[in-house]
Write a protein that holds these residues in place. Sequence first.
Motif, PDB file in Angstrom:
ATOM      1  N   TRP A 194      32.766  40.754  40.948  1.00 15.29           N
ATOM      2  CA  TRP A 194      33.892  41.662  40.696  1.00 15.29           C
ATOM      3  C   TRP A 194      34.007  41.980  39.204  1.00 15.29           C
ATOM      4  O   TRP A 194      34.201  43.138  38.822  1.00 15.29           O
ATOM      5  CB  TRP A 194      35.194  41.037  41.201  1.00 15.29           C
ATOM      6  N   GLU A 198      33.549  45.736  37.403  1.00 17.77           N
ATOM      7  CA  GLU A 198      34.550  46.387  36.553  1.00 17.77           C
ATOM      8  C   GLU A 198      33.916  46.990  35.296  1.00 17.77           C
ATOM      9  O   GLU A 198      34.438  47.946  34.730  1.00 17.77           O
ATOM     10  CB  GLU A 198      35.641  45.383  36.160  1.00 17.77           C
ATOM     11  N   GLU A 207      36.551  44.915  48.140  1.00 19.55           N
ATOM     12  CA  GLU A 207      37.666  45.858  48.073  1.00 19.55           C
ATOM     13  C   GLU A 207      38.715  45.473  47.042  1.00 19.55           C
ATOM     14  O   GLU A 207      39.480  46.306  46.582  1.00 19.55           O
ATOM     15  CB  GLU A 207      38.306  46.003  49.455  1.00 19.55           C
ATOM     16  N   GLU A 208      38.777  44.176  46.709  1.00 25.02           N
ATOM     17  CA  GLU A 208      39.726  43.751  45.681  1.00 25.02           C
ATOM     18  C   GLU A 208      39.221  42.478  45.024  1.00 25.02           C
ATOM     19  O   GLU A 208      38.297  41.830  45.521  1.00 25.02           O
ATOM     20  CB  GLU A 208      41.130  43.541  46.255  1.00 25.02           C
ATOM     21  N   ASN A 209      39.833  42.138  43.906  1.00 27.62           N
ATOM     22  CA  ASN A 209      39.450  40.964  43.142  1.00 27.62           C
ATOM     23  C   ASN A 209      39.630  39.701  43.985  1.00 27.62           C
ATOM     24  O   ASN A 209      40.757  39.379  44.389  1.00 27.62           O
ATOM     25  CB  ASN A 209      40.320  40.886  41.879  1.00 27.62           C
ATOM     26  N   LYS A 212      42.240  37.219  42.860  1.00 26.02           N
ATOM     27  CA  LYS A 212      43.626  37.562  43.195  1.00 26.02           C
ATOM     28  C   LYS A 212      44.001  36.995  44.565  1.00 26.02           C
ATOM     29  O   LYS A 212      45.106  36.502  44.773  1.00 26.02           O
ATOM     30  CB  LYS A 212      43.810  39.083  43.187  1.00 26.02           C
ATOM     31  N   GLN A 213      43.045  37.048  45.515  1.00 26.70           N
ATOM     32  CA  GLN A 213      43.295  36.493  46.850  1.00 26.70           C
ATOM     33  C   GLN A 213      43.580  35.002  46.766  1.00 26.70           C
ATOM     34  O   GLN A 213      44.482  34.481  47.419  1.00 26.70           O
ATOM     35  CB  GLN A 213      42.090  36.746  47.758  1.00 26.70           C
TER      36      GLN A 213
END
Length: 238
Positions: A194, A198, A207-209, A212-213
């Motif tokens: 990830w 960036e 789909e996302e960091n 963060k999950q």
Amino acid sequence: MQDPNEDTEWNDILRRKGILPPKEIPQEDEEEQEMALQQQSVVKTYESMTLEELEENEDEFSEDDEAAIEMYRQKRLAEWKATQMKNVFGEVGEISGQDYVKEVNKAGEGIWVVLHLYKQGIPLCTLINQHLSSLARKFPQTKFLKSISTTCIPNYPDRNLPTIFVYFEGEMKAQFIGPLVFGGMNLKVEELEWRLSETGAVKTDLEENPKKQIEDKLMSSVRSSLPTRKNSDSEDED
């Protein structure tokens, strides 16, 4: 009486002097010139297009242009495939300081380079090398490199390790320096992917960091373990 449209050397001289009007171009010649200009315009148009743009605009071309366009499309496709084959890496290469300019600064047009400066005996460096090996297989169009820090940059301080430099077409786009940047030994390969995505070095399907999950799950577990206001009040009354 002399015909002003007659092809004679004398008439050409008179036309240049402005004594005779310009020679009239027959209607058929005008149509042929117009068609030739249109064809040149079409050629210039599709030669400047990418493969995707050719597909999107193919309905605008006439049947006469289809054969030429198809030949041009095949040529562009062959060039694209050759470039893709040439730029397949798939593993982490080891370099020294002598290789730096050639392998990093002059990697080539359209090439992203991810360089890891490391030292043996530093666990986080070992972990990142393992992660980069996985990412090199997943993203073969990106050039992944590693180098022992002091052989690449003399007197490079160990406190700055691990260090990752990201280059594109010889220009540095990002740098990650020191263990705190990577979050220590808990660093997951998805988190590194990830971070690199960036910078533009890889095109991730995440789909996302993922970090963060993990943070969201930790916060959720912390909230669920905290006593509710009602329970706190009842305990106080007791």
